[in-house]
Design a protein around this motif. Structure first.
Motif, mmCIF file in Angstrom:
data_model
loop_
_atom_site.group_PDB
_atom_site.id
_atom_site.type_symbol
_atom_site.label_atom_id
_atom_site.label_comp_id
_atom_site.label_asym_id
_atom_site.label_seq_id
_atom_site.Cartn_x
_atom_site.Cartn_y
_atom_site.Cartn_z
ATOM 1 N N LYS A 8 87.235 25.716 18.023
ATOM 2 C CA LYS A 8 87.125 25.073 19.327
ATOM 3 C C LYS A 8 86.759 23.616 19.082
ATOM 4 O O LYS A 8 85.796 23.314 18.389
ATOM 5 C CB LYS A 8 86.061 25.729 20.190
ATOM 6 N N ASP A 10 86.237 20.234 21.404
ATOM 7 C CA ASP A 10 86.102 19.735 22.772
ATOM 8 C C ASP A 10 86.499 20.829 23.762
ATOM 9 O O ASP A 10 85.880 21.874 23.770
ATOM 10 C CB ASP A 10 86.908 18.453 22.979
ATOM 11 N N GLU A 11 87.523 20.619 24.532
ATOM 12 C CA GLU A 11 87.963 21.606 25.533
ATOM 13 C C GLU A 11 89.225 22.337 25.104
ATOM 14 O O GLU A 11 89.943 22.896 25.940
ATOM 15 C CB GLU A 11 88.190 20.922 26.878
ATOM 16 N N ASP A 12 89.521 22.333 23.805
ATOM 17 C CA ASP A 12 90.745 22.940 23.286
ATOM 18 C C ASP A 12 90.444 23.953 22.189
ATOM 19 O O ASP A 12 89.429 23.867 21.509
ATOM 20 C CB ASP A 12 91.673 21.868 22.693
ATOM 21 N N PRO A 25 94.632 24.344 25.562
ATOM 22 C CA PRO A 25 93.452 24.057 26.389
ATOM 23 C C PRO A 25 92.747 25.356 26.784
ATOM 24 O O PRO A 25 93.399 26.326 27.177
ATOM 25 C CB PRO A 25 94.042 23.360 27.622
ATOM 26 N N ALA A 27 91.028 26.017 29.309
ATOM 27 C CA ALA A 27 91.218 26.301 30.731
ATOM 28 C C ALA A 27 92.537 27.027 31.012
ATOM 29 O O ALA A 27 92.675 27.683 32.041
ATOM 30 C CB ALA A 27 91.173 25.007 31.532
ATOM 31 N N ASN A 88 83.250 27.707 29.026
ATOM 32 C CA ASN A 88 84.063 26.727 29.752
ATOM 33 C C ASN A 88 83.749 26.727 31.226
ATOM 34 O O ASN A 88 83.547 27.609 31.909
ATOM 35 C CB ASN A 88 85.541 26.991 29.512
#
Length: 88
Positions: A8, A10-12, A25, A27, A88
């Motif tokens: 992982k 950051d957000e990826d 991603p 999300a 997340n």
């Protein structure tokens, strides 16, 4: 690196295997599960790794694609992805 590496950042979720690098991603991830079929249930999935009979298959469903990771270290991969989803 011999197998699939999942981290992982950051957000990826970054998936590396040989010369392949995928960025997903967090999300966009809908579900992560084990797939008990030899080639994977999803016929249109992007397959990463070597599909030997003794490897486990981690299925990742996202909003746009499905991925199947052929690995011998499925617990680490699933823990990394599930932890990223929960945070997340």
């Amino acid at each position: 690196m011999l197998g699939i590496d999942v981290k992982k950042v950051d957000e990826d979720i970054i998936i590396r295997y040989q010369l392949t690098k995928l960025v997903i991603p967090v999300a966009d991830i809908i579900s992560v599960s084990l797939d008990d079929t030899y080639g994977g249930k999803e016929t249109n999935a992007i397959r990463i790794g070597a599909p030997y009979g003794t490897t486990d298959r981690v299925a990742i469903q996202t909003k746009t694609n499905n991925y199947i990771l052929f690995t011998t270290n499925y617990t680490k991969i699933m823990n990394t992805i599930n932890s990223a989803i929960e945070n997340n």
